[in-house]
Motif scaffolding. Structure first.
Motif, mmCIF file in Angstrom:
data_model
loop_
_atom_site.group_PDB
_atom_site.id
_atom_site.type_symbol
_atom_site.label_atom_id
_atom_site.label_comp_id
_atom_site.label_asym_id
_atom_site.label_seq_id
_atom_site.Cartn_x
_atom_site.Cartn_y
_atom_site.Cartn_z
ATOM 1 N N ARG A 1 2.197 -10.489 2.911
ATOM 2 C CA ARG A 1 3.472 -11.110 3.906
ATOM 3 C C ARG A 1 4.179 -10.253 3.444
ATOM 4 N N GLY A 2 3.806 -9.133 2.970
ATOM 5 C CA GLY A 2 4.707 -7.874 2.887
ATOM 6 C C GLY A 2 5.408 -8.114 1.908
ATOM 7 N N LEU A 3 5.541 -8.661 0.723
ATOM 8 C CA LEU A 3 6.622 -9.111 -0.586
ATOM 9 C C LEU A 3 6.176 -7.741 -1.138
ATOM 10 N N ASP A 4 7.249 -7.182 -2.208
ATOM 11 C CA ASP A 4 7.037 -5.940 -3.024
ATOM 12 C C ASP A 4 6.645 -6.420 -4.811
ATOM 13 N N LEU A 5 5.876 -5.962 -5.266
ATOM 14 C CA LEU A 5 5.552 -6.294 -6.981
ATOM 15 C C LEU A 5 6.133 -7.393 -7.168
ATOM 16 N N ARG A 6 7.639 -7.100 -7.277
ATOM 17 C CA ARG A 6 8.226 -7.375 -8.098
ATOM 18 C C ARG A 6 8.081 -9.103 -7.396
ATOM 19 N N SER A 7 8.539 -8.810 -6.379
ATOM 20 C CA SER A 7 8.266 -10.287 -5.666
ATOM 21 C C SER A 7 7.541 -10.840 -5.239
ATOM 22 N N ALA A 8 5.874 -10.532 -5.559
ATOM 23 C CA ALA A 8 4.832 -10.973 -5.272
ATOM 24 C C ALA A 8 4.844 -12.308 -6.996
ATOM 25 N N LEU A 9 4.936 -11.553 -8.113
ATOM 26 C CA LEU A 9 5.350 -11.577 -8.941
ATOM 27 C C LEU A 9 5.732 -13.222 -9.187
ATOM 28 N N ALA A 10 7.082 -12.867 -8.512
ATOM 29 C CA ALA A 10 7.940 -14.237 -8.774
ATOM 30 C C ALA A 10 7.670 -15.414 -7.998
ATOM 31 N N VAL A 11 6.639 -15.055 -7.054
ATOM 32 C CA VAL A 11 6.307 -16.621 -6.281
ATOM 33 C C VAL A 11 5.111 -16.395 -6.758
ATOM 34 N N ALA A 12 4.271 -15.771 -7.408
ATOM 35 C CA ALA A 12 2.563 -16.289 -8.041
ATOM 36 C C ALA A 12 3.058 -17.024 -9.427
ATOM 37 N N ALA A 13 3.783 -16.533 -9.610
ATOM 38 C CA ALA A 13 4.537 -17.462 -10.982
ATOM 39 C C ALA A 13 4.733 -18.838 -10.898
ATOM 40 N N ALA A 14 5.788 -18.949 -9.685
ATOM 41 C CA ALA A 14 6.562 -20.323 -8.639
ATOM 42 C C ALA A 14 5.271 -21.139 -8.839
ATOM 43 N N LEU B 1 14.515 -15.518 -9.304
ATOM 44 C CA LEU B 1 15.187 -14.305 -9.153
ATOM 45 C C LEU B 1 16.029 -14.347 -7.923
ATOM 46 N N PRO B 2 16.286 -14.418 -7.526
ATOM 47 C CA PRO B 2 17.609 -14.502 -6.366
ATOM 48 C C PRO B 2 16.728 -13.301 -5.423
ATOM 49 N N ALA B 3 17.028 -11.828 -5.842
ATOM 50 C CA ALA B 3 16.068 -10.738 -4.156
ATOM 51 C C ALA B 3 15.246 -10.746 -4.520
ATOM 52 N N VAL B 4 14.281 -11.990 -3.961
ATOM 53 C CA VAL B 4 13.386 -11.771 -3.256
ATOM 54 C C VAL B 4 13.732 -12.171 -2.127
ATOM 55 N N PRO B 5 13.162 -11.565 -1.455
ATOM 56 C CA PRO B 5 13.442 -11.625 0.301
ATOM 57 C C PRO B 5 11.937 -12.487 1.216
ATOM 58 N N PRO B 6 13.080 -12.740 2.564
ATOM 59 C CA PRO B 6 11.862 -13.381 2.836
ATOM 60 C C PRO B 6 10.551 -12.798 3.443
ATOM 61 N N ALA B 7 9.729 -13.272 3.705
ATOM 62 C CA ALA B 7 8.509 -12.294 3.542
ATOM 63 C C ALA B 7 7.887 -12.298 5.064
ATOM 64 N N LEU B 8 6.769 -10.910 4.963
ATOM 65 C CA LEU B 8 7.001 -10.901 6.808
ATOM 66 C C LEU B 8 5.946 -11.184 8.003
ATOM 67 N N ARG B 9 6.410 -12.093 8.293
ATOM 68 C CA ARG B 9 5.328 -13.206 8.969
ATOM 69 C C ARG B 9 4.605 -12.088 10.284
ATOM 70 N N THR B 10 3.471 -12.356 9.591
ATOM 71 C CA THR B 10 2.178 -11.167 10.589
ATOM 72 C C THR B 10 1.827 -11.749 11.727
ATOM 73 N N ARG B 11 1.431 -10.936 13.244
ATOM 74 C CA ARG B 11 0.603 -11.968 13.968
ATOM 75 C C ARG B 11 -0.658 -12.458 13.119
ATOM 76 N N GLU B 12 -0.951 -12.196 12.085
ATOM 77 C CA GLU B 12 -2.424 -12.731 11.355
ATOM 78 C C GLU B 12 -2.023 -13.649 10.411
#
Length: 328
Positions: free
Chosen positions: A270-283, A312-323
């Protein structure tokens, strides 16, 4: 546009989860009572696939089950959670794998597995056009499936050639060998290696998680280490990143690492950076422990994102793609 966001290759079986066992497991025909028992979907790959589908990805599964009631249970459970099982092979000879998980009061567990048709699972069970139709290919339980392990490097290489990214969760090695020569050619074509802290230590020969991640990252992939209450870390070979865990009162930790894997892959796609992806994964890993079994409490995308942002409040919204379909 590719047909699937994620292709998961690996193990799928029923789990009989019993516990918590308050003392040591006793032999001598002793009968011990536990508070809970359940028949649930198991297998690291299967749990990861269900977690990814719950997060809104279009997921296909490739692997084997037997021509038996256990195989029918697995097929129905995967399909019921939104995973495409059209490529799940039915082995006409070997039985479906079966696992018994004995949990302890401290969150630890013992796992007893009869591998059944896992030993016959190989790259020939994964059609080339299915690989080409997928944005990402994930494999799990590397050491449980020696035939697949020996052929995983060319499978991942084909995925790379078709524009897909790749990830691997080796899980435990029942033989305790952690054969580096078996794994080395696979890492050449692996974008993300996803061990827990104990597995990272065994794979690298280094005890401390960050140091173990650095050693493994030197072999090619970005290494993402699951470290329980300590959260997670990732090493790219040049940069170390941390993310905190989400505080929960766990009911059952079975499958938490597989739900973590699903969250990391979903966030990355979904386009998140590495730290944000880690935070979502841990959740995702933490939230999956709210109920018994590996799939009953897996998070939706909105739940995972909210829990990640709480830590981690800096986690951005995901980049939604057509796929990628909108998550439920």
């Amino acid at each position: 546009m590719k047909s699937f966001d994620l292709l998961v290759v690996g193990d799928a079986n029923p789990d009989v989860v019993v516990g918590p066992l308050r003392g040591p497991l006793e032999f001598g025909q002793r009968e011990q009572l536990v508070e809970h028992a359940g028949l649930v979907l198991g297998g690291s790959a299967a749990i990861m696939a269900c977690g990814a589908a719950r997060l809104g990805l279009r997921v296909a599964f490739a692997g084997r089950v037997g021509d038996d009631p256990a195989g029918a249970f697995v097929r129905e459970a995967l399909a019921g959670r939104g995973v495409d099982v059209a490529f799940l092979v039915t082995d006409p000879v070997r039985p479906t794998p079966l696992t018994t998980v004995v949990t302890a009061g401290d969150g630890d567990r013992a796992i007893l597995t009869a591998p059944g048709c896992l030993t016959a699972t190989g790259a020939e069970d994964v059609p080339a056009d299915l690989i080409g139709a997928s944005r990402h290919v994930h494999a799990a339980s590397f050491y449980l499936m020696p035939r697949l392990a020996r052929s995983l490097a060319p499978l991942f290489a084909l995925a790379r050639e078709t524009g897909a990214t790749t990830s691997l969760d080796t899980n435990d090695d029942p033989a305790g060998r952690w054969d580096p020569e078996l794994l080395r050619p696979v890492l050449e074509f692996t974008d993300f290696l996803l061990p827990n802290a104990a597995e990272a230590s065994a794979l690298s020969g280094t005890a401390e998680p960050a140091a173990a991640a650095a050693v493994l990252a030197g072999r090619g992939p970005t290494v993402v280490v699951k470290d329980g209450a300590n959260g997670a870390l990732a090493h790219t070979g040049t940069r170390l990143t941390h993310a905190p865990a989400v505080a929960v009162d766990p009911v059952d930790t079975v499958g938490a690492g597989d739900s973590f894997d699903a969250g990391f892959v979903a966030a990355t796609l979904r386009g998140l950076d590495l730290r944000s992806a880690l935070a979502v994964a841990a959740a995702c890993g933490s939230l999956s422990t709210r109920a018994h079994g590996g799939t009953a409490a897996q998070a939706t995308w909105d739940e995972a994102l909210a829990a990640a942002r709480a830590r981690l409040p800096a986690v951005p919204p995901a980049l939604r793609t057509r796929e990628t379909r909108s998550p439920s």
